[in-house]
Design a protein around this motif. Structure first.
Motif, PDB file in Angstrom:
ATOM      1  N   ASP A  16       0.757  -1.102   0.073  1.00 15.58           N
ATOM      2  CA  ASP A  16      -0.058   0.023  -0.007  1.00 15.58           C
ATOM      3  C   ASP A  16       0.792   1.265  -0.082  1.00 15.58           C
ATOM      4  O   ASP A  16       0.593   2.249   0.765  1.00 15.58           O
ATOM      5  CB  ASP A  16      -1.094  -0.008   1.239  1.00 15.58           C
ATOM      6  N   TYR A 118       2.114  11.451  -3.884  1.00 12.94           N
ATOM      7  CA  TYR A 118       1.165  10.670  -3.477  1.00 12.94           C
ATOM      8  C   TYR A 118       0.661  10.940  -1.933  1.00 12.94           C
ATOM      9  O   TYR A 118       1.444  11.205  -1.301  1.00 12.94           O
ATOM     10  CB  TYR A 118       1.289   9.137  -3.921  1.00 12.94           C
ATOM     11  N   LEU A 152     -16.208  11.057  -0.284  1.00 10.51           N
ATOM     12  CA  LEU A 152     -14.834  10.566  -0.728  1.00 10.51           C
ATOM     13  C   LEU A 152     -14.310   9.563   0.357  1.00 10.51           C
ATOM     14  O   LEU A 152     -13.605   9.908   1.267  1.00 10.51           O
ATOM     15  CB  LEU A 152     -13.546  11.805  -0.451  1.00 10.51           C
ATOM     16  N   GLN A 153     -14.945   8.266   0.180  1.00  7.90           N
ATOM     17  CA  GLN A 153     -14.438   7.466   1.068  1.00  7.90           C
ATOM     18  C   GLN A 153     -12.886   6.876   0.918  1.00  7.90           C
ATOM     19  O   GLN A 153     -12.591   7.154  -0.380  1.00  7.90           O
ATOM     20  CB  GLN A 153     -15.385   6.257   0.869  1.00  7.90           C
ATOM     21  N   PRO A 154     -12.396   6.822   1.868  1.00  5.70           N
ATOM     22  CA  PRO A 154     -10.821   6.330   1.954  1.00  5.70           C
ATOM     23  C   PRO A 154     -10.876   5.367   0.711  1.00  5.70           C
ATOM     24  O   PRO A 154     -11.411   4.387   0.907  1.00  5.70           O
ATOM     25  CB  PRO A 154     -10.322   6.292   3.271  1.00  5.70           C
ATOM     26  N   ASN A 155      -9.483   5.420  -0.100  1.00  2.03           N
ATOM     27  CA  ASN A 155      -9.416   4.280  -1.001  1.00  2.03           C
ATOM     28  C   ASN A 155      -9.108   3.028  -0.416  1.00  2.03           C
ATOM     29  O   ASN A 155      -8.176   3.408   0.748  1.00  2.03           O
ATOM     30  CB  ASN A 155      -8.254   4.905  -1.855  1.00  2.03           C
ATOM     31  N   ILE A 158      -3.857  -0.386  -1.921  1.00  2.00           N
ATOM     32  CA  ILE A 158      -3.474  -0.879  -3.123  1.00  2.00           C
ATOM     33  C   ILE A 158      -2.343  -2.017  -2.973  1.00  2.00           C
ATOM     34  O   ILE A 158      -1.487  -2.151  -2.200  1.00  2.00           O
ATOM     35  CB  ILE A 158      -2.576   0.296  -4.033  1.00  2.00           C
ATOM     36  N   HIS A 243      -4.793   3.530   5.667  1.00  2.05           N
ATOM     37  CA  HIS A 243      -5.855   2.789   4.608  1.00  2.05           C
ATOM     38  C   HIS A 243      -5.682   1.402   5.187  1.00  2.05           C
ATOM     39  O   HIS A 243      -6.836   0.633   5.303  1.00  2.05           O
ATOM     40  CB  HIS A 243      -5.309   3.062   3.387  1.00  2.05           C
ATOM     41  N   HIS A 247      -9.214  -0.059   6.386  1.00  2.79           N
ATOM     42  CA  HIS A 247     -10.011  -1.011   5.815  1.00  2.79           C
ATOM     43  C   HIS A 247      -9.996  -2.469   6.461  1.00  2.79           C
ATOM     44  O   HIS A 247     -11.000  -3.174   6.259  1.00  2.79           O
ATOM     45  CB  HIS A 247      -9.326  -1.157   4.516  1.00  2.79           C
TER      46      HIS A 247
END
Length: 462
Positions: A16, A118, A152-155, A158, A243, A247
């Motif tokens: 991430d 980022y 804008l929910q947190p992404n 990744i 994140h 999540h």
DNA sequence: TGAAATGTTGGGGCG
DNA sequence: ACGCCCCAACATTTC
């Protein structure tokens, strides 16, 4: 063929990591960390950083290149030496880094090099969350509501690929060359307490979920239970991302417990948010009224606090936990903070400085915002008249004295009835417990009742 | 994410 | 039986 620099900062992880994710998409990468000596970081943080770098280097197959000095100069050198085409990093949000990074961006972009930054440290960018009138939030609760109901929910985190083609710089320093470990071996006991790696961060989160989350809301108040995540230092240097934490918690069945924990994550966001919108939070009262406040001035009192020798057991226990472990339980942070600012009437900056140097999770955003909260100098902060009574607090939250006895062992034999205020213990009991007040354990450095009254008087005058 | 001071209520002892 | 007082327990206000 691209040649990219991935510049690691407070994002010392592989998973991430949005900057790393894009950097490895094609071409070769030069993975770097720059120790920027202009950036002031505390001694405990340096210990954490040292170990995090070691771990990251391992995870990168020993391909992390390390430098010390001015980032702009170092980047320029590397660009020339390796024909770099792209630079990637995740953003920092403190005023020094923002200034440094934007300068680097403008200067290096002129050379037709692509620079991309980022969000790797926050659920929400500080400029994303705004009130209806475009103003920024100053109060936590509406900020919190806006965050959790935000479109804008947190992404989601990744999925990173590990880099494949590395560039190696033979002139890279060794991590040891940065000399991050303090000279005194005060930090050595930390080795037994903390496992510092990306993997351990996830283990910590998993064991928190398994063992502590179900009683988080209430349990988090009791220092002896230690029913907290202890993720703060991992989050600070980005060994785990918010994140990933969000999540994982959010994927569980929703409960009071999960909601409360996420609320605490949002407190972290709120600190960064405040720092971004009001960078003066670091060293100036957000409420200017307090500029006229007559703080006491006493090295002796400050030292008694720092050393955990105030004569108030819960305060001393907290300050010693900090010294011995690089960490302090949240409830006790509030108690020692209130004691410093309100009972000793010493400026919150002294507290902020000490915490910043001694906490493994030292974070300029959380530290500054929290001290202003405790001191009552912040916008959304504890009101001036809220003064913790450390005796009552310890009776409530450490009623068996387990936490106090652990860190103030010289009091361990005192019965609970007197443990919280040993100075009222009858002489015969003191004798039995081998305690000589004023010798083996200090008398209180201030009278709680008097100092409380005095503080209220002084604050009221504002 | 407090504490102390002040106010109110109600049960029980007692004349 | 009744009113009065005391005081603990709880509620409200104040800092």
């Amino acid at each position: 063929m691209t040649k990219s620099i991935i510049w690691f900062r407070n994002d010392l992880r592989i998973k991430d990591n949005p900057a790393l994710h894009d950097a490895v998409k094609n071409g070769e990468i030069l993975a770097i960390y720059i120790y920027d000596s202009n950036e002031s970081i505390g001694q405990a943080s340096k210990y954490w950083l040292h170990n995090s770098l070691k771990s990251l280097n391992k995870d990168l197959n020993n391909k992390l290149n390390v430098y010390s000095g001015k980032p702009l100069q170092i980047l320029n050198k590397l660009i020339k030496k390796f024909d770099i085409t792209n630079i990637y990093w995740n953003r920092c949000y403190d005023p020094y880094s923002i200034k440094r990074d934007s300068e680097i961006k403008t200067k290096i972009k002129k050379q037709e090099i692509e620079i991309k930054s980022y969000n790797g440290s926050l659920l929400f960018e500080p400029w994303e969350i705004k009130k209806g009138n475009n103003d920024f939030y100053k109060i936590f609760t509406p900020f919190y509501k806006s965050c959790i109901t935000n479109i804008l929910q947190p992404n989601p985190p990744i999925k990173n690929k590990t880099p494949k083609k590395y560039i190696n710089d033979k002139n890279s320093l060794n991590i040891d060359d940065l000399k991050l470990l303090p000279k005194k071996d005060w930090y050595k006991k930390f080795d037994k307490i903390w496992n510092i790696s990306e993997k351990s961060a996830h283990k910590k989160l998993d064991s928190f979920i398994k063992n502590k989350l179900s009683n988080y809301k209430n349990g988090r108040d009791f220092p002896a239970l230690n029913n907290v995540s202890e993720l703060s230092p991992y989050l600070h240097f980005g060994l785990i991302s918010p994140h990933q934490v969000f999540h994982k918690i959010n994927s569980l069945r929703k409960s009071e417990q999960t909601e409360h924990f996420i609320r605490e994550l949002i407190w972290r966001e709120f600190s960064y948010y405040q720092l971004y919108h009001q960078p003066q939070i670091i060293n100036r009262n957000l409420r200017p009224k307090f500029n006229n406040f007559k703080w006491a001035n006493s090295d002796k009192l400050l030292q008694s606090w720092q050393q955990g020798k105030t004569g108030i057991p819960i305060v001393d226990a907290g300050m010693r936990q900090l010294w011995q472990t690089g960490y302090m339980h949240n409830r006790v942070r509030m108690i020692v903070g209130s004691f410093l600012v309100k009972n000793l009437r010493l400026h919150w900056k002294h507290g902020a400085e000490w915490f910043y140097d001694k906490l493994l999770d030292a974070d300029i955003a959380s530290n500054s915002a929290s001290w202003q909260w405790v001191a009552g100098t912040g916008i959304d902060s504890s009101p001036y008249f809220r003064i913790f009574n450390p005796i009552t607090q310890s009776q409530k939250f450490d009623k068996d004295g387990e936490y106090i006895r652990k860190y103030v062992p010289e009091l361990s034999k005192i019965p609970n009835k007197y443990l919280f205020e040993p100075y009222i213990t009858p002489d015969d009991i003191l004798k039995k417990c081998n305690i000589k007040m004023g010798e083996t354990y200090p008398m209180p450095v201030v009278d709680l009742k008097e100092s409380r009254k005095k503080a209220l008087d002084c604050f009221k005058k504002l």
